[in-house]
Design a protein around this motif. Structure first.
Motif, PDB file in Angstrom:
ATOM      1  N   TYR A   1       8.820   3.360   4.449  1.00 56.02           N
ATOM      2  CA  TYR A   1       7.915   2.378   4.909  1.00 56.02           C
ATOM      3  C   TYR A   1       8.623   0.714   4.474  1.00 56.02           C
ATOM      4  CZ  TYR A   1       4.443   5.262   6.944  1.00 56.02           C
ATOM      5  OH  TYR A   1       4.343   6.472   7.760  1.00 56.02           O
ATOM      6  N   GLN A   2       8.866   0.503   3.113  1.00 57.95           N
ATOM      7  CA  GLN A   2       9.735  -0.422   2.830  1.00 57.95           C
ATOM      8  C   GLN A   2      11.133  -0.272   3.271  1.00 57.95           C
ATOM      9  OE1 GLN A   2       9.006  -0.430  -1.691  1.00 57.95           O
ATOM     10  NE2 GLN A   2       7.134  -0.389  -1.159  1.00 57.95           N
ATOM     11  N   SER A   3      11.917   0.773   3.202  1.00 58.00           N
ATOM     12  CA  SER A   3      13.087   0.886   3.860  1.00 58.00           C
ATOM     13  C   SER A   3      12.935   0.385   5.530  1.00 58.00           C
ATOM     14  CB  SER A   3      13.442   2.140   3.478  1.00 58.00           C
ATOM     15  OG  SER A   3      13.673   3.199   4.658  1.00 58.00           O
ATOM     16  N   LEU A   4      12.183  -0.065   6.133  1.00 57.83           N
ATOM     17  CA  LEU A   4      11.760  -0.172   7.288  1.00 57.83           C
ATOM     18  C   LEU A   4      11.265  -1.907   7.447  1.00 57.83           C
ATOM     19  CD1 LEU A   4      10.160   2.792   8.924  1.00 57.83           C
ATOM     20  CD2 LEU A   4      12.353   2.207   9.164  1.00 57.83           C
ATOM     21  N   GLY A   5      11.257  -1.977   6.037  1.00 58.81           N
ATOM     22  CA  GLY A   5      11.242  -3.607   6.041  1.00 58.81           C
ATOM     23  C   GLY A   5       9.543  -4.032   6.087  1.00 58.81           C
ATOM     24  N   TYR A   6       8.366  -2.759   5.725  1.00 60.06           N
ATOM     25  CA  TYR A   6       7.193  -3.133   5.456  1.00 60.06           C
ATOM     26  C   TYR A   6       7.008  -3.408   3.777  1.00 60.06           C
ATOM     27  CZ  TYR A   6       6.695  -1.002   9.909  1.00 60.06           C
ATOM     28  OH  TYR A   6       6.366  -0.677  11.227  1.00 60.06           O
ATOM     29  N   GLU A   7       6.419  -4.000   3.856  1.00 58.34           N
ATOM     30  CA  GLU A   7       5.737  -4.309   2.401  1.00 58.34           C
ATOM     31  C   GLU A   7       4.211  -5.071   1.748  1.00 58.34           C
ATOM     32  OE1 GLU A   7       5.753  -8.937   2.796  1.00 58.34           O
ATOM     33  OE2 GLU A   7       8.425  -9.076   2.588  1.00 58.34           O
ATOM     34  N   GLU A   8       3.888  -4.498   0.932  1.00 63.34           N
ATOM     35  CA  GLU A   8       2.628  -3.990   0.210  1.00 63.34           C
ATOM     36  C   GLU A   8       2.239  -5.224   0.168  1.00 63.34           C
ATOM     37  OE1 GLU A   8       0.229  -3.353  -3.640  1.00 63.34           O
ATOM     38  OE2 GLU A   8       2.298  -1.665  -3.317  1.00 63.34           O
ATOM     39  N   SER A   9       0.484  -4.506   0.585  1.00 61.63           N
ATOM     40  CA  SER A   9      -0.188  -5.689   1.140  1.00 61.63           C
ATOM     41  C   SER A   9      -0.997  -6.995  -0.341  1.00 61.63           C
ATOM     42  CB  SER A   9      -0.989  -5.771   2.348  1.00 61.63           C
ATOM     43  OG  SER A   9      -2.257  -6.589   2.519  1.00 61.63           O
ATOM     44  N   THR A  10      -1.211  -7.447  -0.229  1.00 59.37           N
ATOM     45  CA  THR A  10      -2.549  -8.520  -1.401  1.00 59.37           C
ATOM     46  C   THR A  10      -4.100  -8.326  -0.872  1.00 59.37           C
ATOM     47  OG1 THR A  10      -2.595 -10.358  -0.048  1.00 59.37           O
ATOM     48  CG2 THR A  10      -0.707 -10.143  -1.679  1.00 59.37           C
ATOM     49  N   SER A  11      -3.908  -7.733   0.410  1.00 62.21           N
ATOM     50  CA  SER A  11      -5.720  -7.132   0.609  1.00 62.21           C
ATOM     51  C   SER A  11      -5.644  -6.399   0.043  1.00 62.21           C
ATOM     52  CB  SER A  11      -5.609  -7.064   2.011  1.00 62.21           C
ATOM     53  OG  SER A  11      -5.251  -7.881   2.698  1.00 62.21           O
ATOM     54  N   VAL A  12      -6.952  -5.321  -0.100  1.00 67.92           N
ATOM     55  CA  VAL A  12      -7.577  -4.266  -0.519  1.00 67.92           C
ATOM     56  C   VAL A  12      -8.704  -3.377   0.422  1.00 67.92           C
ATOM     57  CG1 VAL A  12      -9.399  -3.748  -2.517  1.00 67.92           C
ATOM     58  CG2 VAL A  12      -7.727  -5.159  -3.396  1.00 67.92           C
ATOM     59  N   MET A  13      -7.959  -2.585   0.424  1.00 69.36           N
ATOM     60  CA  MET A  13      -8.861  -1.711   1.754  1.00 69.36           C
ATOM     61  C   MET A  13     -10.686  -1.064   0.815  1.00 69.36           C
ATOM     62  SD  MET A  13      -8.369   1.933   3.552  1.00 69.36           S
ATOM     63  CE  MET A  13      -8.812   2.330   2.149  1.00 69.36           C
TER      64      MET A  13
END
Length: 147
Positions: free
Chosen positions: A123-135
């Motif tokens: 997913y990171q290779s597709l441009g997704y970033e880790e969110s700062t939100s907590v689920m």
């Protein structure tokens, strides 16, 4: 198999058993989630679906996609283990993003299990970033497993 040969469509009744088998082969199912019920729920309304990627007659990729009008979500992203590394994951994710754009949804979110570094890297290779939100989660039907 070239990715150009991947035909994307919404799931049909006849596809359900093969989609579930693919999810099981990819390790996506959990004992506390009924994949058939998840598919039925996704197909119930206009705000979600299961997209399948078909090569000839074989279902080789899937993604369950839905939205609340603002945020889109994707689940059950799967590529047949024998077809991985050929761009099919990128193709099915591009189809998810296009589906959400057509619905006017500006943001796509997804969950990756902490131990699944391979998926996170994809997913990171597709441009997704880790969110700062907590689920945070709460089971409303009495179940206690975490996932």
């Amino acid at each position: 198999m070239p990715t150009a040969d991947l035909a994307i469509a919404d799931i049909t009744d006849a596809d359900v058993p093969r989609v579930i088998a693919l999810w099981q082969a990819c390790g996506l199912t959990r004992p506390w989630n009924d994949p058939a019920a998840d598919i039925a729920l996704a197909r119930r309304g206009a705000h979600s679906t299961v997209l399948i990627g078909r090569h000839e007659d074989a279902i080789v990729a899937t993604a369950m996609v839905g939205h609340d009008g603002h945020r889109g979500w994707v689940y059950y992203v799967a590529v047949d283990p024998n077809s991985q590394g050929k761009g099919l994951g990128r193709t099915i994710m591009a189809s998810v993003e296009a589906w959400l754009r057509r619905a006017g949804v500006p943001k796509l979110q997804l969950l990756v299990r902490r131990e699944n570094a391979k998926a996170s890297g994809f997913y990171q290779s597709l441009g997704y970033e880790e969110s700062t939100s907590v689920m945070l989660a709460k089971w409303l039907d009495g179940r206690t497993p975490t996932a």
